[in-house]
Design a protein around this motif. Sequence first.
Motif, PDB file in Angstrom:
ATOM      1  N   PHE A 147       0.833  -1.307   0.032  1.00  0.00           N
ATOM      2  CA  PHE A 147      -0.012   0.069  -0.016  1.00  0.00           C
ATOM      3  C   PHE A 147       0.792   1.301  -0.037  1.00  0.00           C
ATOM      4  O   PHE A 147       0.338   2.469  -0.550  1.00  0.00           O
ATOM      5  N   ASN A 151       0.183   4.168  -2.776  1.00  0.00           N
ATOM      6  CA  ASN A 151       0.037   5.846  -2.424  1.00  0.00           C
ATOM      7  C   ASN A 151       1.022   6.520  -3.255  1.00  0.00           C
ATOM      8  O   ASN A 151       0.874   7.647  -3.273  1.00  0.00           O
ATOM      9  N   VAL A 158      -5.500   5.714  -4.970  1.00  0.00           N
ATOM     10  CA  VAL A 158      -5.759   5.361  -3.413  1.00  0.00           C
ATOM     11  C   VAL A 158      -7.361   5.081  -3.337  1.00  0.00           C
ATOM     12  O   VAL A 158      -7.781   4.333  -2.725  1.00  0.00           O
ATOM     13  N   SER A 162      -9.748   2.180  -2.750  1.00  0.00           N
ATOM     14  CA  SER A 162     -10.792   1.970  -1.672  1.00  0.00           C
ATOM     15  C   SER A 162     -12.179   1.700  -2.001  1.00  0.00           C
ATOM     16  O   SER A 162     -12.919   0.925  -1.170  1.00  0.00           O
ATOM     17  N   CYS A 301      -6.409  -3.512   5.553  1.00  0.00           N
ATOM     18  CA  CYS A 301      -5.610  -3.170   4.351  1.00  0.00           C
ATOM     19  C   CYS A 301      -6.531  -1.771   3.726  1.00  0.00           C
ATOM     20  O   CYS A 301      -5.566  -0.732   3.092  1.00  0.00           O
ATOM     21  N   ASN A 305      -4.589   1.850   3.654  1.00  0.00           N
ATOM     22  CA  ASN A 305      -4.297   2.575   2.460  1.00  0.00           C
ATOM     23  C   ASN A 305      -4.722   4.065   2.723  1.00  0.00           C
ATOM     24  O   ASN A 305      -3.879   4.760   2.106  1.00  0.00           O
TER      25      ASN A 305
END
Length: 550
Positions: A147, A151, A158, A162, A301, A305
Motif C-alpha cells: 500500500f 500511495n 488510492v 478504496s 488493508c 491504504n
Amino acid sequence: MSEISAGRSAPQGIAGLKKHDMRISSIIFMIYCLVAAGAFGIEEMIPAGGPGITLTMLIVFPLIWAWPISNMVAEAGSVLPSEGGVYVWVREAFGEFWGFQAGWWNTVSIYITNGVYTALVVDYTSQYVEMSDTVAFALKMIMILIFTAVNLLGIREVGAVSSVLSVLILLAFGTVAVVGLLNWSQNPMTPYIAEDLSLLEGIGGAVPICVWMYCGYECISTLAGEVKNPQVIPKGLLLAMPLIALTYVLPTLGGLASVGRWESWSTEGGTDSVGYATVLAENLGPFWGYAFLFVAIISQCAIFNTYLASGSRGFFVLADDNLCPRFLVKVGRKRGVPYVGVLSLAAVTALLAQYGFKTLVMAEVIFILALYIILPLAVIRLRSKIPVSQRKGCFVMPGGRLGLYFFTGLPLIISFVVFYLNGTDYFLIGIVGASTGPVFYLICKWIYGGMTKNDPVAYPLNPRTRLAPGDTLRLAVYSLTAGLMGLTGSFFLSWYEGDWGPEYYAEEAESVFFSDFWWMIDALRIVGIVLLCIALVLFFVGRVVERKGN
C-alpha cells in the motif's frame, strides 16, 4: 525541454501537488475506509461494557458524536478547502501556535493508528492460521510495502482501491447482518451492562473504543488541495456517516442475537474467541468463516491504504509552512505525490507494527480527543471571522446559531468526559502525550522560522522570543488548562477507579510503567502542579516580554 535542463527545479510543497477529478462515490468510499471499513474493533467493546450498552452506544453516538463532527468538518472544509485540513482551519481561527497543535495531534494520531491496522491483520489471520512471530512480522511488512506503492501513485489510485475494497467489505457485513438477524435466537441486549460493573463503569469500558470507531471524518480534508472540486468532500461526508453507522449496528445486532457469548467477543486469535466471522461459520458453515476472514484482512488493508494517504500530508503541510524539516516538502515530479511523507509514515508504521491493538489505541485516542476539543472552538471562531453571509456556495451547518452550538458543543463535552472515563493510564498518557505539541512547536519555530518566512508582515516575530507575538501567553494558557485537567483528573480517577484500579492495573497492564495505580495518580498530581507552576511563570514573563517586544 525538461524543467531540469531549463535550469528550473520542479515545484515542491503544496505548489507541486497535482489535482485530480474525484467522483463523489470515491470520496464516500475513502471516508468509509478512513472511519470504518467494517465493524472490526467493536468486538472489544462488547465484553468491556456489556452487549446492551454496546448496542446503545453504537446507535446513540452517530447522533451525538459522528453527525456533529461530520457537519463541522463539512462546514470548515467547504469554506477553507485546503491541503492540511484541520491544521489550516485552526491556524486561520487562532493563529500559528494552535494550528500547529491541531496539525501535530492529527498527524501523530495517524502515525500511531496505522500500526493498529497492521496489528489487526495479524490478529484476524491468527484466528485461523497459526503463525510464528517471524511470519507475523513478514505479513505486516508485505502489507506496508503493497500500500506504500499504491500511495506513491497518487490519491486517484488510492480512491480506486478504496472503492473496490469498500464494496467487498459492505457485501460481507451485509451478509453477516442478514444471516444473524434471520437466525435470531436470544435477546442481544442481555445483559445490558457487563456483570459486576456499574453503569458508569460500563460506559467507561466501552466508550473509548466507540469514540475511536466513529473517528476519522476530518482526515479526508487533509487531501482537499489535491481535489479539483473540493466541494464534493462535504457532500461525501454527510452521505458516508449514516452508511458507517448502519455497518456498525446491524451486523453487531445480528451477531449478538444469533451467536451470543458476549464475554468471548474479541479481535484476538484463539479457538474460543467470537467475532463476526463466527456468525457465518456457525450458521452457514466453516467455509464462510474463512471467507469472512479474508474480508477482515481486506478491511484493515483498506483503512491502512487511506490513512497512509491522509497521514502523509500532515507533516508535509507543516513543512511547507516552515514548521517541520524542509525535506518533507519534496513532491514527485511525475505523480505530484509527497513521497517523503508517504515513505516516512510507512517507516514509522513498520516500527510500531510490533505492538498490539490495545496498546496502540491507548496511545492514539488521546491525540484524537485533544483534536476534537480544539476543532469545535475553531469552527465557532471561523463563523465570526468568515460570516455565513460571505459563504455563498459553501455548506453551512443547519439551525443557525443554535445549530452551531449544538454541533460544536456535543463533541467538545464528550471529548472532555471521555478523557476522564478512559482510565488513569489513558489520562496520564494523554496529558504527557498532548504536551509534546507545544514542545515541538518551540523547537520547529526556532529552527525553521514558521510562517514568518512565508509572510513576515502577516506573521511577525517577537525579537526577544523568536516566537509569534502572544505565543508566550498561549503557552501559559495551554499549561494552565493541562495542569488543571491533571489535578482534577487525579482526584476524579482515584474515586472512579479506586475500588478496583490497583488490582486491575497490576493484572492487566502491558508494561511495568502502568502496573502501579497509585503511582499513576501521584504522577498526575505532580504533572498537574508542575504545569500550573509553568503557567504562572509564563503568564508573568509573557506579559513583560510581549510589552517589550512591541
